[in-house]
Design a protein around this motif. Structure first.
Motif, PDB file in Angstrom:
ATOM      1  N   LYS A  35       0.844  -1.199   0.000  1.00 27.23           N
ATOM      2  CA  LYS A  35       0.000   0.000   0.000  1.00 27.23           C
ATOM      3  C   LYS A  35       0.876   1.245   0.000  1.00 27.23           C
ATOM      4  CE  LYS A  35      -4.421  -0.424   0.077  1.00 27.23           C
ATOM      5  NZ  LYS A  35      -5.048  -0.117  -1.237  1.00 27.23           N
TER       6      LYS A  35
ATOM      7  N   ASP B  13       1.984  -0.720  -5.583  1.00 25.12           N
ATOM      8  CA  ASP B  13       0.594  -0.255  -5.502  1.00 25.12           C
ATOM      9  C   ASP B  13       0.266   0.448  -6.822  1.00 25.12           C
ATOM     10  OD1 ASP B  13      -1.866   0.808  -4.938  1.00 25.12           O
ATOM     11  OD2 ASP B  13      -1.318   1.539  -2.935  1.00 25.12           O
TER      12      ASP B  13
ATOM     13  N   GLU C 250      -2.406   0.806  -8.483  1.00 20.66           N
ATOM     14  CA  GLU C 250      -3.620   1.652  -8.517  1.00 20.66           C
ATOM     15  C   GLU C 250      -3.268   3.066  -8.058  1.00 20.66           C
ATOM     16  OE1 GLU C 250      -6.966   3.765  -7.220  1.00 20.66           O
ATOM     17  OE2 GLU C 250      -5.613   2.902  -5.713  1.00 20.66           O
ATOM     18  N   ALA C 251      -2.516   3.165  -6.969  1.00 17.29           N
ATOM     19  CA  ALA C 251      -2.145   4.481  -6.444  1.00 17.29           C
ATOM     20  C   ALA C 251      -1.232   5.218  -7.417  1.00 17.29           C
ATOM     21  CB  ALA C 251      -1.449   4.319  -5.088  1.00 17.29           C
TER      22      ALA C 251
ATOM     23  N   ALA D 213      -1.076   4.874 -10.725  1.00 13.30           N
ATOM     24  CA  ALA D 213      -1.837   5.313 -11.901  1.00 13.30           C
ATOM     25  C   ALA D 213      -2.742   6.506 -11.546  1.00 13.30           C
ATOM     26  CB  ALA D 213      -2.664   4.156 -12.442  1.00 13.30           C
ATOM     27  N   ARG D 214      -3.359   6.431 -10.365  1.00 11.96           N
ATOM     28  CA  ARG D 214      -4.284   7.499  -9.954  1.00 11.96           C
ATOM     29  C   ARG D 214      -3.544   8.823  -9.793  1.00 11.96           C
ATOM     30  NH1 ARG D 214      -5.488   8.306  -4.812  1.00 11.96           N
ATOM     31  NH2 ARG D 214      -4.967   6.149  -4.298  1.00 11.96           N
TER      32      ARG D 214
ATOM     33  N   VAL E  83       3.923   0.598 -14.968  1.00 11.19           N
ATOM     34  CA  VAL E  83       2.514   0.920 -14.699  1.00 11.19           C
ATOM     35  C   VAL E  83       2.058   2.066 -15.595  1.00 11.19           C
ATOM     36  CG1 VAL E  83       0.894   1.808 -12.971  1.00 11.19           C
ATOM     37  CG2 VAL E  83       2.624   0.114 -12.318  1.00 11.19           C
TER      38      VAL E  83
ATOM     39  N   ASN F 165      -1.032   2.227 -18.412  1.00  9.50           N
ATOM     40  CA  ASN F 165      -2.247   2.834 -17.862  1.00  9.50           C
ATOM     41  C   ASN F 165      -2.424   4.310 -18.179  1.00  9.50           C
ATOM     42  OD1 ASN F 165      -3.441   0.596 -16.043  1.00  9.50           O
ATOM     43  ND2 ASN F 165      -1.250   0.588 -15.619  1.00  9.50           N
TER      44      ASN F 165
END
Lengths: 321, 280
Positions: A190, A238, A240-241, A243-244, A271, A275
């Motif tokens: 995370k 992580d 997702e983090a 890319a966000r 990543v 993405n």
């Protein structure tokens, strides 16, 4: 409860002392925990405890490949080995053993490599791994951690003991800037956002987290809002983090105490490419070997300072649409 | 040793050879020479020396085997199949996609295989860890470690042997398959290692040297390892690469060979006759 308590001040604890306390504590809590070292117990303060507890600590002598194999054999018998030596000897020196006797054979071990990158200082180029993360990232199922501060070290070491697969923790033995509160619970895998910002995202790990937070302050004074994200877990990243944050800011700088090839920068780019391809740059070691010197000299020499992050942040901002 | 037990072990060794050849022939080729050279050793180990239970392959206090020369997998699989760890017919799946019997031993795939091996040298350290683990847990169990003579070129072996002596692993039994050949030819030509027994003795091992094709001699040497007295054991097995199948043994370069239908039939007929004589 994880609080961010960063002020830029050093944590009073030496990480070697934290290791010297945490390893015996974990052994006391779990009878399956066993500690192996390659003649470097005295370097992390475990020597006295090891002498008093010969059934819990194995000094394997200066023979790292064998040490990894022994740890893996113990793992097959249900033990939870924690193995320590300096970073280059915990990675390059015994990589095939980690890969096959550990990863491939599914013998779960935790490996601690101390003095990563420029934190090897006076031991110089032979002891200065800029490639340990790159190596460990290729082990299927491995966990790769670049420690942020003492609280992070304690949190991840506790999690690694019971985590499947090969786990690699790289950590300097000296002081780190304090980032997290003592009771920090930092789940492996995370990302932690240390600072919000809309203009550029700085992804950092290890000693570079402090440099990133310093850089963000400088950038703010110049009207640039930089987000700072601690990616202490390099694998599993992580994604997702990453890319966000990349999408939110549209510009990325990665800062690591490691070669630009195969480490955190590569992991982040993998990543982004799939993405959200945004302008990115790194503050990392170029295609070079290490050398001897004090850490501040080496950080300057290899371009691992807050100043370098500021420059790279401006460079990526200039490339933004 | 009683004559009936001796004949039983000799017959078991012949069956292990037939089983290994069955597996390799089904695939068409494989590591024939080094599988055949340890058949007699495996017969002694799996024919009574080891404390094992095929119905409970992972019971913690079992004796363990690490075949560090992992390419001899087919011989180990033969012994395991004959002891009932998995169906005999499964031997024919060697190296087929999805098989539980890969060319090199894999503890996560094959019932009864105690450790994953194949990258030469690595099994030695793993075996030390297993033996140390048994000692720390207070288990009365031995770890048998089969090492090839060619394999002992690897420095990791000697790191592990030094460790075994330093940590007084008297529940570890190194079984050196001195078959005198490695992939590129005779070990004395490729990479002469000198006197193995002297080396092990210098490292602090309790040593013995026996005819590795003589199950009785192997059995007696193994019996001595039941009670450790602070030193690990090393038994140098004077073997022949390809032993038991003259056509294979005669070839110097017999590390890995194709096995044709005709060869397989000739060799099997011969081994069957040997078996009939032993069991007759």
């Amino acid at each position: 409860m994880t609080e961010i308590v960063y002020t830029g001040e050093l944590d009073p604890r030496l990480c070697k002392s934290v290791l010297g306390e945490t390893i015996p504590a974990l052994a006391a809590e779990d009878p399956d925990v066993i500690y192996l070292d390659a003649d470097l117990m005295s370097c992390i303060g475990t020597g006295k405890w090891a002498k008093e507890h010969p059934e819990r600590a194995v000094n394997c002598g200066i023979a790292e490949a064998n040490m990894i194999g022994v740890a893996c054999g113990l793992a097959s018998a249900g033990f939870k080995p924690i193995v320590h030596t300096f970073g280059p000897f915990a990675s390059r020196r015994c990589f095939d053993q980690v890969f096959l006797s550990g990863g491939y054979a599914k013998n779960d071990i935790t490996v601690i490599g101390t003095d990563p990158g420029v934190t090897a200082t006076m031991n110089g180029g032979t002891h200065m791994p800029f490639e340990d993360v790159a190596l460990y990232r290729t082990v299927p199922g491995a966990t790769v951690i670049d420690v942020t501060d003492p609280a992070c070290l304690i949190s991840v070491l506790r999690q690694c003991v019971d985590r499947p697969g090969v786990k690699y923790i790289r950590v300097g033995r000296k002081q780190y800037a304090r980032v997290y509160s003592d009771s920090a619970d930092l789940p492996i895998g995370k990302a932690v956002t240390l600072r919000e910002g809309k203009d550029v995202a700085i992804f950092a790990a290890g000693i570079m987290v402090h440099e990133a937070l310093q850089a963000a302050k400088t950038l703010e004074a110049q009207g640039i809002q930089a987000a700072v994200v601690d990616l202490f877990t390099i694998k599993p990243l992580d994604a997702e983090a990453v890319a966000r944050r990349a999408k939110e800011t549209g510009a990325v700088v990665v800062a690591e105490n490691h070669s630009r090839h195969g480490g955190l920068y590569s992991a982040v780019l993998e990543v982004l490419a799939e993405n959200c391809p945004v302008p990115a740059a790194c503050v990392a070691v170029e295609d070079e070997f290490g050398e001897v010197g004090p850490q501040d000299y080496l950080q300057e020499r290899f371009g691992l300072t807050a100043g370098h992050i500021v420059s790279q942040a401006k460079a990526v901002l200039a490339r933004k649409d | 040793m009683e004559e009936t037990k001796k004949r039983e072990l000799m017959a078991f060794a012949v069956k292990i050879r037939m089983a290994a050849l069955e597996a390799i022939h089904a695939r068409g080729s494989g590591h024939v020479g080094g599988a055949l050279s340890i058949a007699d050793l495996l017969a002694a180990l799996y024919g009574g020396e080891m404390n094992i239970d095929p119905r409970d392959p992972k019971k913690p206090d079992r004796d363990k085997l690490v075949c560090s020369k992992g390419h001899a997998g087919p011989a180990v699989y033969g012994a395991l199949a004959l002891r009932g760890y998995f169906p005999y017919d499964e031997l024919r799946t060697l190296n087929r996609p999805g098989t539980r019997l890969p060319s090199h031993c894999d503890r996560n795939k094959t019932p009864g295989v105690d450790m994953t091996t194949g990258s030469l040298g690595q099994g030695t350290s793993l075996a030390c860890g297993m033996a140390l683990g048994d000692k720390l847990r207070g288990l009365d169990a031995r770890t048998f470690l089969i090492v090839g003579d060619g394999e002992s070129d690897e420095g990791q072996c000697w790191e592990a042997f030094a460790f075994a002596a330093a940590k007084k692993l008297d529940n570890l039994v190194v079984l050196l398959d001195w078959n005198k050949r490695q992939l590129d030819g005779w070990t004395d030509d490729v990479y002469p290692m000198g006197d193995y027994e002297a080396k092990f003795r210098a490292f602090g091992f309790d040593t013995a040297k026996v005819d590795g094709g003589d199950v009785e001699a192997i059995w007696e040497a193994l019996e001595r390892t039941r009670k450790g007295e602070g030193r690990p054991f090393a038994i140098i097995l004077d073997t022949e690469k390809g032993h038991g199948v003259p056509e294979v043994a005669e070839k110097v370069m017999n590390h890995s060979l194709p096995v044709s239908d005709g060869e397989f039939e000739r060799w099997t007929v011969r081994l069957q006759a040997e078996l009939a004589a032993l069991e007759g």
